[in-house]
Design an enzyme around this catalytic site. Structure first.
Site, short mmCIF file in Angstrom:
data_model
loop_
_atom_site.label_atom_id
_atom_site.label_comp_id
_atom_site.label_asym_id
_atom_site.label_seq_id
_atom_site.Cartn_x
_atom_site.Cartn_y
_atom_site.Cartn_z
N LYS A 20 -12.65 25.38 -4.85
CA LYS A 20 -11.32 25.11 -5.42
C LYS A 20 -11.02 26.08 -6.56
CE LYS A 20 -9.97 20.85 -6.00
NZ LYS A 20 -9.83 19.46 -6.54
N ALA B 109 15.14 0.79 1.75
CA ALA B 109 14.33 0.17 2.80
C ALA B 109 13.67 1.24 3.67
CB ALA B 109 15.21 -0.73 3.67
N CYS C 99 -1.20 6.52 -5.17
CA CYS C 99 -1.15 5.61 -6.33
C CYS C 99 -0.95 4.16 -5.96
CB CYS C 99 -0.04 6.07 -7.28
SG CYS C 99 -0.37 7.66 -8.07
N LYS D 150 -3.89 2.05 -3.99
CA LYS D 150 -5.14 1.83 -4.72
C LYS D 150 -4.90 1.12 -6.06
CE LYS D 150 -5.72 6.20 -7.28
NZ LYS D 150 -5.82 5.59 -8.62
#
Length: 436
Positions: free
Chosen positions: A35, A255, A263, A266
């Site tokens: 990374k 809707a 987010c 969890k």
């Protein structure tokens, strides 16, 4: 001021780049060498509009750098942010704090100057206390404070959210911590962004409470949409009507097929576990989690009904337009598309899909889905088309071309991005959410 950002994922990289853009000297630290190598080469580990340009400009200006060496990265930093992942722990739903604790231990062992350690990761109430204990146990001789500073970044709009926040929440237990955090956020303070100082535990709970409340609004309007279909009302009118009430507000009242992402799923689970631990149940959030989970499969069944039911659906083809949990991201975590595609596959339906950014992430978790290089390639030969994610690329499809390519002109719009009369006038059978 020098800032160290431990963790170069979504929160860490966006926050680090924005702090550097404010003029701070920022070092992003990550143990993943690949990374860091990619970031040195200008390759972003995530898709976020504008992030590549922001990173590139601040690297070029010498304000933003990347390393795998935590000791060197935190040396001289007045603020050390912990921005590592806190995924749901397998088996019980608690937030997995192993990465946070590991960083705290390593920071304590290598702390070379007075500093504030800031938990940017979303963590349960009391985590700051444990981080403080871990660092103190390292035997450091330097002054330190542990502060909570939750993030409120929306994927797809994170840079704007960071630079023009609704509020900045800082949970600090002493003036040293508050003083450093004022300096960290001084550019935003001068722009009159609201800064709320609280206790550390209040700050930790604010993040979970905010996400649970937004998840509740989404789930509420989805249930109203189901009722609208039964009684002949229009959920979009209902949404506008209640959203105009200043006590309610219009946001998160659209809707759809249910919430997903990194987010809400969890964080609602983690809040439930915290409530259980303290014997203070949050029944509304329990109902939200259960209802949202069942809704995703229900949307798959809605598509099956549009094909004529279970018997008629077997052996048919459906085109899914959109796979990510929302537009302007490549995030597939808990996306409704996963459950929808699985429900279709379980019913013997073949699925072809297109998403502008999410297909690379989707391939390993949706092996039953054929990925296509354009929406029209996915639509070709389909017995129904389902819009799952409201990407701009799907808002103005050439309906004439769609009708020619599809085997049957059936459109299931799970995001209500089309007007029913327009689609029906083009010769389609149209199904939407919460509209008769």
């Amino acid at each position: 001021m020098k800032i160290a950002m431990v963790g170069s994922g979504y929160v860490g990289l966006v926050s680090g780049a924005c702090f550097a853009d404010f003029g701070h000297d920022v070092v992003c630290i990550d143990k993943d060498q690949s990374k860091i190598d990619a970031l040195h080469a200008g390759v972003m580990p995530i898709y976020e509009p504008g992030l590549d340009a922001l990173v590139e400009s601040n690297v070029r200006a010498g304000r933003l750098s990347f390393t795998t060496d935590l000791a060197a990265g935190i040396a001289g930093a007045a603020a050390i942010f912990i921005a590592v992942g806190t995924p749901s722990r397998r088996g019980d739903g608690h937030a997995d704090l192993s990465f946070v604790h590991a960083v705290a231990k390593e920071v304590g062992e290598h702390l070379a100057n007075d500093a504030v350690i800031v938990t940017k990761s979303t963590v349960p109430v009391g985590t700051g206390d444990e981080v403080e204990r871990i660092i103190a146990a390292s035997g450091t001789a330097h002054r330190f404070a542990v502060v909570s500073n939750p993030e409120f970044l929306r994927e797809g709009a994170a840079i704007g959210d960071f630079k023009r926040p609704d509020r900045i929440v800082i949970g600090a237990e002493d003036e040293f911590g508050r003083e450093i955090m004022r300096e960290v956020y001084r550019p935003l303070f001068l722009n009159e962004s609201p800064i709320l100082f609280t206790s550390r535990r209040s700050s930790e709970l604010i993040k979970y409470a905010a996400n649970a409340f937004l998840a509740t609004k989404i789930t509420f309007i989805n249930e109203m949409a189901d009722l609208c279909e039964k009684v002949g009302a229009d959920v979009q009118d209902v949404s506008r009507g209640i959203g105009m009430d200043g006590r309610i507000g219009s946001k998160f009242l659209h809707a759809g097929p249910g919430y997903g992402g990194s987010c809400f799923p969890k964080d609602t689970l983690a809040l439930l576990k915290t409530a259980e631990d303290y014997d203070s149940p949050v029944r509304i959030v329990e109902a939200v989690v259960k209802t949202n989970d069942s809704r995703k499969r229900a949307m798959g069944r809605k598509v099956i009904e549009a094909l004529g039911g279970s018997d008629a659906a077997r052996g048919r083809k459906v085109a899914l337009l959109g796979l990510t949990f929302k537009p302007n991201t490549d995030d597939m975590r808990d996306s409704p598309a996963i459950a929808i595609a699985q429900t279709l596959a379980d019913a013997g339906v073949s699925v072809a899909a297109y998403d502008p950014e999410g297909m690379e992430q989707a391939r390993p978790i949706m092996p039953e889905v054929a990925m296509c290089d354009s929406p029209y390639a996915a639509i070709e030969g389909a017995d129904a088309i389902a819009i799952v994610t409201e990407w701009d690329a799907f808002r103005a499809l050439d309906l004439g071309r769609v009708k020619e390519l599809a085997k049957a002109p059936v459109l299931v719009d799970l995001r209500n991005i089309y007007q029913p009369d327009d689609v029906r006038a083009a010769g389609f059978t149209y199904h939407s959410i919460g509209r008769a």
